[in-house]
Design an enzyme around this catalytic site. Structure first.
Site, PDB file in Angstrom:
ATOM      1  N   ARG A  38     -36.448   9.659 -10.986  1.00  0.00           N
ATOM      2  CA  ARG A  38     -37.824   9.360 -10.600  1.00  0.00           C
ATOM      3  C   ARG A  38     -38.218   8.007 -11.188  1.00  0.00           C
ATOM      4  O   ARG A  38     -37.898   7.705 -12.332  1.00  0.00           O
ATOM      5  CB  ARG A  38     -38.794  10.428 -11.107  1.00  0.00           C
ATOM      6  CG  ARG A  38     -40.228  10.183 -10.615  1.00  0.00           C
ATOM      7  CD  ARG A  38     -41.205  11.238 -11.087  1.00  0.00           C
ATOM      8  NE  ARG A  38     -42.555  10.928 -10.632  1.00  0.00           N
ATOM      9  CZ  ARG A  38     -43.648  11.601 -10.979  1.00  0.00           C
ATOM     10  NH1 ARG A  38     -43.538  12.640 -11.790  1.00  0.00           N
ATOM     11  NH2 ARG A  38     -44.836  11.246 -10.529  1.00  0.00           N
ATOM     12  N   HIS A  39     -38.905   7.216 -10.394  1.00  0.00           N
ATOM     13  CA  HIS A  39     -39.336   5.902 -10.866  1.00  0.00           C
ATOM     14  C   HIS A  39     -40.219   6.040 -12.106  1.00  0.00           C
ATOM     15  O   HIS A  39     -40.780   7.104 -12.396  1.00  0.00           O
ATOM     16  CB  HIS A  39     -40.090   5.160  -9.764  1.00  0.00           C
ATOM     17  CG  HIS A  39     -41.369   5.848  -9.333  1.00  0.00           C
ATOM     18  ND1 HIS A  39     -42.518   5.826 -10.086  1.00  0.00           N
ATOM     19  CD2 HIS A  39     -41.652   6.581  -8.227  1.00  0.00           C
ATOM     20  CE1 HIS A  39     -43.459   6.502  -9.472  1.00  0.00           C
ATOM     21  NE2 HIS A  39     -42.972   6.976  -8.340  1.00  0.00           N
ATOM     22  N   TYR A  50     -51.956  11.127  -5.621  1.00  0.00           N
ATOM     23  CA  TYR A  50     -50.880  11.118  -4.650  1.00  0.00           C
ATOM     24  C   TYR A  50     -50.607   9.678  -4.219  1.00  0.00           C
ATOM     25  O   TYR A  50     -51.478   8.996  -3.681  1.00  0.00           O
ATOM     26  CB  TYR A  50     -51.244  11.973  -3.439  1.00  0.00           C
ATOM     27  CG  TYR A  50     -51.025  13.453  -3.675  1.00  0.00           C
ATOM     28  CD1 TYR A  50     -49.735  13.951  -3.848  1.00  0.00           C
ATOM     29  CD2 TYR A  50     -52.084  14.348  -3.736  1.00  0.00           C
ATOM     30  CE1 TYR A  50     -49.515  15.303  -4.061  1.00  0.00           C
ATOM     31  CE2 TYR A  50     -51.878  15.703  -3.952  1.00  0.00           C
ATOM     32  CZ  TYR A  50     -50.585  16.168  -4.111  1.00  0.00           C
ATOM     33  OH  TYR A  50     -50.356  17.509  -4.335  1.00  0.00           O
ATOM     34  N   THR A  51     -49.389   9.238  -4.461  1.00  0.00           N
ATOM     35  CA  THR A  51     -49.001   7.853  -4.167  1.00  0.00           C
ATOM     36  C   THR A  51     -47.835   7.875  -3.199  1.00  0.00           C
ATOM     37  O   THR A  51     -46.705   8.148  -3.587  1.00  0.00           O
ATOM     38  CB  THR A  51     -48.580   7.115  -5.454  1.00  0.00           C
ATOM     39  OG1 THR A  51     -49.489   7.429  -6.498  1.00  0.00           O
ATOM     40  CG2 THR A  51     -48.558   5.625  -5.215  1.00  0.00           C
ATOM     41  N   ARG A  95     -41.850   0.445  -6.571  1.00  0.00           N
ATOM     42  CA  ARG A  95     -41.664   1.130  -7.845  1.00  0.00           C
ATOM     43  C   ARG A  95     -40.273   1.723  -7.967  1.00  0.00           C
ATOM     44  O   ARG A  95     -39.704   1.781  -9.062  1.00  0.00           O
ATOM     45  CB  ARG A  95     -42.734   2.206  -8.032  1.00  0.00           C
ATOM     46  CG  ARG A  95     -42.858   3.200  -6.864  1.00  0.00           C
ATOM     47  CD  ARG A  95     -44.173   3.969  -6.962  1.00  0.00           C
ATOM     48  NE  ARG A  95     -44.350   4.982  -5.947  1.00  0.00           N
ATOM     49  CZ  ARG A  95     -44.824   4.779  -4.733  1.00  0.00           C
ATOM     50  NH1 ARG A  95     -45.151   3.538  -4.374  1.00  0.00           N
ATOM     51  NH2 ARG A  95     -44.987   5.773  -3.873  1.00  0.00           N
ATOM     52  N   GLU A 121     -41.286   8.506  -0.599  1.00  0.00           N
ATOM     53  CA  GLU A 121     -42.215   9.567  -0.966  1.00  0.00           C
ATOM     54  C   GLU A 121     -42.900  10.127   0.256  1.00  0.00           C
ATOM     55  O   GLU A 121     -43.007   9.474   1.302  1.00  0.00           O
ATOM     56  CB  GLU A 121     -43.251   9.024  -1.962  1.00  0.00           C
ATOM     57  CG  GLU A 121     -44.246  10.058  -2.492  1.00  0.00           C
ATOM     58  CD  GLU A 121     -43.604  11.210  -3.249  1.00  0.00           C
ATOM     59  OE1 GLU A 121     -42.796  11.943  -2.627  1.00  0.00           O
ATOM     60  OE2 GLU A 121     -43.903  11.404  -4.442  1.00  0.00           O
ATOM     61  N   TRP A 122     -43.329  11.350   0.150  1.00  0.00           N
ATOM     62  CA  TRP A 122     -44.097  12.038   1.188  1.00  0.00           C
ATOM     63  C   TRP A 122     -45.214  11.112   1.662  1.00  0.00           C
ATOM     64  O   TRP A 122     -45.924  10.500   0.857  1.00  0.00           O
ATOM     65  CB  TRP A 122     -44.690  13.313   0.586  1.00  0.00           C
ATOM     66  CG  TRP A 122     -45.086  14.380   1.564  1.00  0.00           C
ATOM     67  CD1 TRP A 122     -45.888  14.247   2.648  1.00  0.00           C
ATOM     68  CD2 TRP A 122     -44.715  15.768   1.507  1.00  0.00           C
ATOM     69  NE1 TRP A 122     -46.044  15.443   3.286  1.00  0.00           N
ATOM     70  CE2 TRP A 122     -45.349  16.407   2.605  1.00  0.00           C
ATOM     71  CE3 TRP A 122     -43.941  16.530   0.664  1.00  0.00           C
ATOM     72  CZ2 TRP A 122     -45.221  17.771   2.851  1.00  0.00           C
ATOM     73  CZ3 TRP A 122     -43.807  17.887   0.906  1.00  0.00           C
ATOM     74  CH2 TRP A 122     -44.425  18.501   1.992  1.00  0.00           C
ATOM     75  N   TYR A 124     -48.657  10.743   2.522  1.00  0.00           N
ATOM     76  CA  TYR A 124     -49.816  11.589   2.264  1.00  0.00           C
ATOM     77  C   TYR A 124     -50.967  11.334   3.234  1.00  0.00           C
ATOM     78  O   TYR A 124     -51.986  12.043   3.176  1.00  0.00           O
ATOM     79  CB  TYR A 124     -50.304  11.376   0.830  1.00  0.00           C
ATOM     80  CG  TYR A 124     -49.277  11.756  -0.203  1.00  0.00           C
ATOM     81  CD1 TYR A 124     -48.743  13.038  -0.257  1.00  0.00           C
ATOM     82  CD2 TYR A 124     -48.811  10.827  -1.131  1.00  0.00           C
ATOM     83  CE1 TYR A 124     -47.799  13.390  -1.193  1.00  0.00           C
ATOM     84  CE2 TYR A 124     -47.863  11.168  -2.076  1.00  0.00           C
ATOM     85  CZ  TYR A 124     -47.360  12.453  -2.107  1.00  0.00           C
ATOM     86  OH  TYR A 124     -46.422  12.791  -3.040  1.00  0.00           O
ATOM     87  N   ARG A 203     -38.474  16.757  -5.706  1.00  0.00           N
ATOM     88  CA  ARG A 203     -38.611  18.217  -5.760  1.00  0.00           C
ATOM     89  C   ARG A 203     -38.278  18.829  -4.405  1.00  0.00           C
ATOM     90  O   ARG A 203     -37.621  19.868  -4.318  1.00  0.00           O
ATOM     91  CB  ARG A 203     -40.022  18.588  -6.189  1.00  0.00           C
ATOM     92  CG  ARG A 203     -40.327  18.258  -7.642  1.00  0.00           C
ATOM     93  CD  ARG A 203     -41.790  18.400  -7.953  1.00  0.00           C
ATOM     94  NE  ARG A 203     -42.258  19.775  -7.870  1.00  0.00           N
ATOM     95  CZ  ARG A 203     -43.532  20.136  -8.019  1.00  0.00           C
ATOM     96  NH1 ARG A 203     -44.456  19.220  -8.242  1.00  0.00           N
ATOM     97  NH2 ARG A 203     -43.873  21.403  -7.935  1.00  0.00           N
TER      98      ARG A 203
END
Length: 922
Positions: A38-39, A50-51, A95, A121-122, A124, A203
């Site tokens: 993970r960054h 949430y990023t 990142r 990432e998801w 959002y 995850r």
């Protein structure tokens, strides 16, 4: 603090970390592995926002996290060896790419790297930049989630990705990885792969790797900078979560920590490799296999690790039945405790992390054992985690992160299995009587939020009775403040945005000053101070209306000055002090002026109604302060060492007699020092510590304040004792005066770039400080008049007297001496009929006072020279230095000590006197 399935364990040295990782690598390197990275930390990860697509870079702390992890884990013959890595997939976000460059800084695997959106990432969507609670509130406003709360794993994100879309792209990546690793399941060729991505997507990756639906729960978390490991099962493409291993560095202390949690297919095992003498933690999990299999694997792992020199291996297995938790250790002992499935910490013990309970932010150069004990508090973290989970209707807590230590409080960010987060606070022993401190803080927060209209986090649960509660300490569990701390965005804000923050602070301060209490002290819930049936007004609102509020009452002060420097051990009156009627008319005058200044009509009926307002014995309040200091000077066996001056032969030698003489002088003239405008003497509630860490702003609009935290030790005190510009406006350099705006140097254009940058920085700081006063003048005239009074010698003499136990008596007596020539010019003296100067000093006394003041001034200059000589990084502000600089600071201070003693001590007796009051030794 890491957010994973184990407790933080400080290892004695980097070499031992390398040795351990090497052994762990040997144990796990026989089959292909997937390293999940993970960054490092960003501004939004710090606050749980949430990023997704927002392209943030790592914070300095995030860079330190990744660098420390890379140093310990990445490299030849280490856990991640580039020679064994077949491929690396990196999220395209900045990142993640920055994390990759920090981990593989030598560029050894550039030809094996793929940037792919499959591991981004998801997305959002509409929820970008929000926290869980904000998302749920928005959805409920739209009529969604009436029967159950929003869960990203089930419901996805409006305007963004669904769980199915995320699973589809992850499955594509998993298929590629399986294709690479499947031919080499017996270790014929090293084919490790590395994924560098983000918290939620990793995850999700683990769930899909285990063939789980994303909706299925999996209590696994990787905190920023963490590295997890997935390992293939031998001769099977099917895999299981094998190990989560993390080495993280702390930017603050420069040390590493190691964690390991092993998970087999049939059960959960906890493996901790500890320095001798430490205890192990216990992990709870649902046991699928038999107890015999569990114990067999535990024994096998334990025997392998016994060979590590200098360490003990502690392996524990967990069995979980319907309504109870059975813990079986490697030694075979067991215990049974009730299990609440609704609210239970994921661990059965968080107690093994000693750093939770100790002061770890720095070390003390003087009297360290005592100072540490005043900031160390032992309590039941398991119970606190359970209570925290229950307050937000969660089942259990999966991660606890300790915020950087404060001088008076320990605060923890607790994350639940459903991603809800709360903050838990426990006061240190030096915060004052915990029962009063905690009870007052909670009541103050509610009053500030509901009556003073200040954005303050909500309190979910609290208890101020450490003797009877299950936690074993006073505690507060509260809402996590939204937004980001001002300190993280201030340096990047323009002058206009900074000014907008200052404007909001002025609006809040104006509101605080508009509510006047009838007593001095601190605020409590009425039942906590036995006043639940009082019919008296509690305060007067901005219109002068007497307001009854039986929920609150005024009780003893919890202000720092009542407990610091040994005062906590002394018995004396801490309030509350009641008001009388002697300053009502001054309030009427102030009210009338305010009505004119704010363009209200001159309503005589309103003014007459306010004739009952304010009043009170501010003289009694000041006398109580003087008597407090006198009692402490007489009672405390050894006077506190001064933090601002060096005292000894050749500078100034303190003694109780001189302090008592200064304090008696203060009591004699205090009533003449009070402001003639008694409206600025009203009792008000005021935040005591407005610095950048306590102010939270909207990350999308940093000029918007969304929360103000840390209301511990808030006092109801005279307004002239409260008003202060926010600490974040303080600066080093010449102060500005009044309303006159600062200017750049006349030769600014001729300066070099570095000098221009320095001059501009000072100019902007001075401008903001000046604008604060201009805003007070234009928007809050009562506060501006208070500031004007604070510039007078009268206020200076009131202020210094409040700390005469610690230092200042020499200058105070010298000021009393000088006051003789200006006595009849004091407004307070004129207002009371110009009584004669109340002191008589002999020529001998005058000579002694003047010599003491000169010596004290030399001591102050000497202390400044010490600070300048060793540098601000090493100088122990408030007695504290960074852990990694302790030895260097002590050595530097010893050299300074030798120089000072050689210069000022002319014989052994004088050296002994210097030694007794030297502030940087025990």
């Amino acid at each position: 603090m890491d957010q994973r399935l184990a407790t933080n364990l400080e290892l004695p040295s980097a070499i031992e970390v390398f040795d351990l990782i090497s052994i762990m690598s040997d144990l796990d390197a026989t089959t292909p592995r997937i390293f999940l990275v993970r960054h490092g930390e960003t501004e939004w990860t710090k606050n749980g926002r949430y990023t997704g697509i927002t392209d943030l870079e790592l914070t300095p702390a995030g860079v330190s996290q990744v660098t420390a992890t890379g140093t310990q884990i990445v490299g030849p013959h280490k856990l991640i060896d580039s020679a064994r890595v077949e491929h690396v997939w990196v999220s395209p976000r900045k990142r993640a790419q920055q994390t990759f460059r920090l981990l593989f800084s030598r560029g050894e695997i550039v030809d094996k790297v793929t940037l792919t959106e499959d591991i981004a990432e998801w997305d959002y969507g509409d929820y970008e930049g929000l926290i869980v609670q904000e998302i749920r509130e928005r959805r409920k406003e739209k009529g969604l989630d009436r029967e159950r709360e929003w869960d990203i794993w089930r419901d996805g994100c409006e305007g963004g990705e669904s769980a199915q879309q995320v699973a589809e792209r992850l499955d594509r990546l998993i298929a590629q990885i399986r294709e690479i690793q499947a031919p080499y399941m017996d270790g014929e060729k090293p084919v490790d792969v590395v994924l560098i991505a983000h918290g939620l997507i990793l995850r999700a990756f683990v769930k899909r790797w285990l063939k789980y639906s994303l909706e299925n729960p999996l209590p696994m978390m990787l905190s920023p900078g963490a590295i997890g490991i997935l390992r293939q099962k031998q001769k099977k493409v099917k895999a299981s979560l094998k190990v989560v291993l993390t080495a993280t560095g702390r930017a603050e202390e420069g040390k590493g920590s190691l964690k390991a949690v092993l998970t087999a297919e049939v059960e959960l095992l906890l493996l901790l490799v500890l320095p001798r003498g430490l205890d192990a933690s216990i992990v709870q999990g649902r046991r699928i296999g038999s107890e015999r299999e569990l114990n067999s694997k535990a024994t096998h792992l334990k025997n392998k690790l016994r060979a590590i020199e200098g360490y003990e291996a502690v392996v524990q297995g967990i069995g979980l039945t319907n309504n109870e938790t059975t813990v079986r250790s490697a030694e075979g002992s067991n215990s049974v405790e009730p299990y609440d499935a609704r609210s239970q910490s994921f661990y059965s013990s968080w107690q093994d992390n000693a750093a939770f309970f100790q002061f770890t932010r720095g070390r003390f150069v003087s009297n360290e054992e005592f100072e540490m004990s005043q900031r160390c508090v032992h309590f039941n973290m398991d119970k606190l985690a359970q209570i925290a989970a229950s307050t937000v209707d969660s089942r259990y807590c999966v991660a606890i992160e300790k915020y950087p230590d404060g001088q008076y409080t320990k605060a923890f960010l607790m994350t639940m299995e459903d991603d809800k987060q709360v903050v838990a606070k426990v006061p240190n022993p030096n915060a004052g009587p915990g029962q009063l401190t905690t009870a007052s803080e909670v009541a103050t927060m509610e009053f500030a939020r509901d009556v003073l209209e200040t954005p303050v986090p909500k309190v979910y649960a609290w208890n101020s009775d450490a003797q009877s509660n299950t936690v074993g300490a006073e505690y507060i569990i509260m809402q996590k403040a939204p937004g980001v701390q001002l300190e993280h965005v201030w340096s990047g804000m323009g002058l206009e945005d900074r000014l907008e923050v200052v404007k909001q602070i002025v609006r809040y301060q104006e509101k605080w000053s508009s509510i006047s209490f009838k007593q001095f002290g601190s605020l409590y819930y009425a039942h906590d101070v036995g006043k639940q049936n009082s019919q008296d007004p509690l305060y007067f609102d901005e219109h002068g209306t007497a307001m009854k509020n039986q929920r609150f009452a005024v009780g003893p002060s919890t202000g720092r000055e009542y407990y610091d420097a040994g005062r906590a051990s002394v018995h004396y009156d801490r309030g509350p002090s009641s008001w009388d009627d002697r300053i009502r008319m001054s309030f009427l005058k102030n009210l009338f002026n305010n009505l004119i200044l704010t363009n209200f009509s001159n309503n005589l009926l309103l003014i007459a109604a306010n004739a009952r307002l304010l009043g009170g014995s501010v003289e009694d309040y000041l006398a109580a302060i003087g008597n407090r200091e006198i009692t402490c000077v007489k009672t405390i066996p050894r006077l506190p060492k001064s933090p601002i001056t060096l005292r000894g032969p050749g500078t100034y030698m303190t003694c109780k007699e001189k302090k008592l003489k200064a304090l008696q002088s203060y009591l004699t003239i205090a009533k003449y020092l009070l402001p003639v405008d008694r409206s600025i003497a009203s009792s008000c509630l005021w935040h005591p510590d407005l610095h950048q860490e306590n102010i939270f702003v909207n990350p999308k609009n940093p000029s918007e304040i969304v929360a103000i935290i840390d209301w511990q030790s808030t006092e109801l005190a005279p307004l002239f004792n409260q008003v202060r510009q926010p600490y974040f406006l303080d600066y080093e350099g010449p102060p500005t005066q009044g309303l006159e705006r600062p200017e750049l140097p006349g030769n600014y254009d001729d300066l070099d770039d570095a000098a221009q940058k320095q001059a501009m920085s000072l100019y902007l700081s001075q401008m903001l400080s000046t604008m604060y006063r201009i805003l007070l003048h234009n928007k809050a005239p009562l506060l501006y008049r208070t500031w004007e009074y604070q510039q007078t010698v009268s206020f200076e003499l009131l202020l210094i007297a409040q700390r005469l136990l610690i230092d200042g008596e020499a200058q105070y007596l010298a000021s009393i001496l000088k006051l003789e020539n200006a006595w009849f010019d004091l407004p307070g003296v004129i207002a009371q009929g110009s009584p004669p100067y109340p002191f008589r000093f002999s020529s001998t006394e005058r000579t002694e006072i003047e010599a003491d003041a000169k010596g004290a001034a030399e001591g102050i200059n000497l202390m400044r020279s010490v600070r300048d000589s060793i540098g601000r990084d090493l100088f122990p502000e408030r007695g504290v230095v960074r852990v990694d600089q302790y030895d260097e600071a002590k050595n530097a201070l010893q050299q300074i000590k030798d120089q000072v003693f050689d210069l000022y001590a002319h014989d052994e007796h004088e050296r002994k006197l210097w030694e007794e009051d030297w502030p940087f030794d025990d």
